[in-house]
Design a protein around this motif. Structure first.
Motif, PDB file in Angstrom:
ATOM      1  N   GLY A 141       0.995  -1.215   0.012  1.00 55.84           N
ATOM      2  CA  GLY A 141       0.131   0.030  -0.116  1.00 55.84           C
ATOM      3  C   GLY A 141       0.952   1.477   0.042  1.00 55.84           C
ATOM      4  N   PHE A 142       0.353   2.367  -0.726  1.00 57.18           N
ATOM      5  CA  PHE A 142       1.094   3.578  -0.400  1.00 57.18           C
ATOM      6  C   PHE A 142       0.223   4.588  -0.779  1.00 57.18           C
ATOM      7  N   ALA A 163     -10.587   8.657  -1.052  1.00 56.35           N
ATOM      8  CA  ALA A 163      -9.451   7.806  -0.263  1.00 56.35           C
ATOM      9  C   ALA A 163      -8.849   6.549  -0.921  1.00 56.35           C
ATOM     10  N   GLY A 164      -8.801   6.435  -2.064  1.00 57.96           N
ATOM     11  CA  GLY A 164      -7.975   5.668  -2.998  1.00 57.96           C
ATOM     12  C   GLY A 164      -8.345   4.136  -2.485  1.00 57.96           C
ATOM     13  N   TYR A 165      -7.215   3.185  -2.655  1.00 61.59           N
ATOM     14  CA  TYR A 165      -7.331   1.845  -2.566  1.00 61.59           C
ATOM     15  C   TYR A 165      -6.674   1.681  -1.342  1.00 61.59           C
ATOM     16  N   SER A 166      -5.344   2.070  -1.049  1.00 62.62           N
ATOM     17  CA  SER A 166      -4.570   1.683  -0.081  1.00 62.62           C
ATOM     18  C   SER A 166      -5.295   1.925   1.380  1.00 62.62           C
ATOM     19  N   PHE A 167      -5.477   3.164   1.522  1.00 64.70           N
ATOM     20  CA  PHE A 167      -6.110   3.428   2.989  1.00 64.70           C
ATOM     21  C   PHE A 167      -7.250   2.674   3.449  1.00 64.70           C
ATOM     22  N   SER A 296      -5.398  -1.469 -13.979  1.00 69.14           N
ATOM     23  CA  SER A 296      -4.683  -1.442 -12.768  1.00 69.14           C
ATOM     24  C   SER A 296      -5.437  -0.353 -11.988  1.00 69.14           C
ATOM     25  N   THR A 297      -5.131  -0.612 -10.493  1.00 68.66           N
ATOM     26  CA  THR A 297      -5.607   0.530  -9.887  1.00 68.66           C
ATOM     27  C   THR A 297      -4.635   1.602  -9.585  1.00 68.66           C
ATOM     28  N   SER A 298      -3.347   1.235  -9.788  1.00 65.49           N
ATOM     29  CA  SER A 298      -2.308   2.321  -9.813  1.00 65.49           C
ATOM     30  C   SER A 298      -1.235   2.029 -10.950  1.00 65.49           C
TER      31      SER A 298
END
Length: 351
Positions: A141-142, A163-167, A296-298
Motif C-alpha cells: 500500500g502507498f 480515499a483511494g485503494y490503499s487507505f 490497474s488500480t495504480s
C-alpha cells in the motif's frame, strides 16, 4: 487486541475507535516509525531461481510464493521462507506464532476479504496458549491519493473514492486486528506514507512491492520475485484472482493455495464464465498504456511486466474458455516438490 513495543496499544479517541483512527495513531507511533526506517534501509532481495541455485550460493532450499488474494500457512520444519510481491495498492500481511514458528502470509487486495481472510490465516496458528502474542508485519500500500483524503470524517461516496485503494484496506486490517480477541504484536507497519516515494513531479510510488519472511527466525526482508520464482502454476493462479469475483464460493475469502501438512501446492478450483472470454478478446487489441489504465488500480506504479502478464492470462482464457478443462471434476491442481527444488504436477485422479 494490538500490542506495540511490548505494551497494549490505545488511541486518544473513543473506547471503540474506527479503523482510520487506529491507523493514524499507529502510523505515528515512535516504535513503528523506527521499525519502518530500519526496514527501508534493508537491501531489497531480488529472487530468481537460476541465479540463486548456482554452485557458489546456498539459498534457502524451500519457499512458498503467494499471488494476489492468496494465503498460505507454512511450517518452518518444511519451508525456509514465504513471501509475496507485486503489491501496489494491495497489502502483504504476515502473522507468525513465535512459539512454534508457524507463519501465515496473505496478499490482501480488498477490505471485503479481511474479516474472513484473517480467520483463515489464524486457523492453523492459534494454539492453546491464550497469552500468545502473534508477531505481525504489514508491508504494501502507498499514498495513491493525497494523504489528507484518507482522514475524511464523513463517508460520502465521493470522499470514499478520494480515499483511494490503499487507505481503506489498511484501515480495515488494523481495525480487525484491534477487535479480535487474539493478541497481535505489530512489528512492522511499512504501509502508506512509510512506503511512499515521490519523483520530481510529485508522483507517488511504493518503495517496496513485496517481502519474504524467514520461517526459522521470523526475520522480514524486502523482496521481489521473477517468473522463475513465482511458481508453480503461475498463469492459472493469476486468472483465479479475476475469476473469483464471479465465483460465489470465494466471496469474502482468501484463495486456498497451499497445504501446510504435506508441503504441496493445492490450487483450489475456481470457475470462470464466458464473460472472462469476452473480456479477454476485447482487451487484446488495446495498447500497453491503455491496458494499464483499464486494468490497474495504480497504473504508474506497476512493474514492467504487468501488461505482459495480463496478455498471457487472456491468451490462456482464449485457449481454455471452459474452466473445467483446467479443473476437471472441480478437483484442485496439485504440485509437489522435485529434487531440483522446483515443482512437478501430480496427475489428476478423476473418479
Amino acid at each position: 487486541m494490538i500490542i506495540v513495543d511490548g505494551l497494549p496499544f490505545s488511541t486518544d479517541t473513543a473506547a471503540s475507535p474506527q479503523g482510520r483512527d487506529i491507523l493514524a495513531a499507529l502510523m505515528e507511533h515512535p516504535a513503528l516509525v523506527s521499525a519502518s526506517n530500519l526496514f527501508k534501509a534493508i537491501p531489497e532481495r531480488r529472487f530468481s531461481v537460476p541465479e540463486e541455485s548456482g554452485p557458489e550460493k546456498t539459498p534457502p532450499s524451500k519457499w512458498v510464493y503467494l499471488f494476489q488474494r492468496e494465503y498460505a500457512t507454512v511450517d518452518p520444519a518444511l519451508v525456509d521462507f514465504v513471501g509475496t510481491d507485486e503489491a501496489t495498492t494491495c497489502v502483504g500481511v504476515a502473522i507468525r506464532n513465535p512459539g512454534n514458528g508457524m507463519t501465515s502470509v496473505a496478499h490482501m487486495d480488498s477490505p471485503k476479504i479481511v474479516d474472513i481472510g484473517l480467520s483463515q490465516m489464524l486457523s492453523l496458528l492459534v494454539d492453546h496458549n491464550s497469552d500468545m502474542e502473534f508477531d505481525v508485519h504489514l508491508v504494501g500500500g502507498f499514498e495513491d491519493v493525497s494523504p489528507n483524503h484518507g482522514n475524511c470524517n464523513t463517508r460520502s461516496e465521493s470522499q470514499e473514492k478520494l480515499a483511494g485503494y490503499s487507505f481503506p484496506l489498511c484501515a480495515k486490517i488494523v481495525e480487525t486486528l484491534w477487535n479480535r480477541q487474539e493478541k497481535f504484536h505489530i512489528r512492522t507497519l511499512f504501509i502508506l506514507g512509510h512506503n511512499t516515494r515521490r519523483d520530481l513531479e510529485g508522483n507517488a510510488y511504493p518503495i517496496f512491492n513485496g517481502f519474504m519472511v524467514g520461517t526459522s527466525t521470523g526475520s522480514i526482508t524486502p523482496a521481489t520475485f521473477d517468473r522463475t520464482s513465482r511458481c508453480p502454476d503461475e498463469i492459472v493462479r493469476r486468472i483465479r484472482v479475476s475469476a473469483s469475483y464471479e465465483d460465489s464460493s470465494w466471496k469474502g475469502k482468501l484463495m486456498e493455495t497451499y497445504d501446510t501438512q504435506t508441503d504441496q501446492f493445492k490450487i483450489a478450483p475456481c470457475c470462470w464464465t464466458l464473460c472472462q472470454l469476452r473480456i479477454s478478446l476485447s482487451l487484446q487489441g488495446y495498447s500497453d498504456s491503455e491496458i494499464l489504465l483499464m486494468c490497474s488500480t495504480s497504473p504508474s506504479a506497476e512493474g514492467p511486466d504487468f501488461v505482459e502478464n495480463m496478455r498471457r492470462q487472456w491468451e490462456y482464457l482464449i485457449e481454455h474458455p471452459d474452466w473445467r478443462e483446467t479443473f476437471p471434476m472441480k478437483q484442485p491442481r496439485i504440485f509437489e516438490r522435485n529434487a531440483e527444488r522446483g515443482w512437478r504436477r501430480q496427475k489428476a485422479l478423476i473418479p
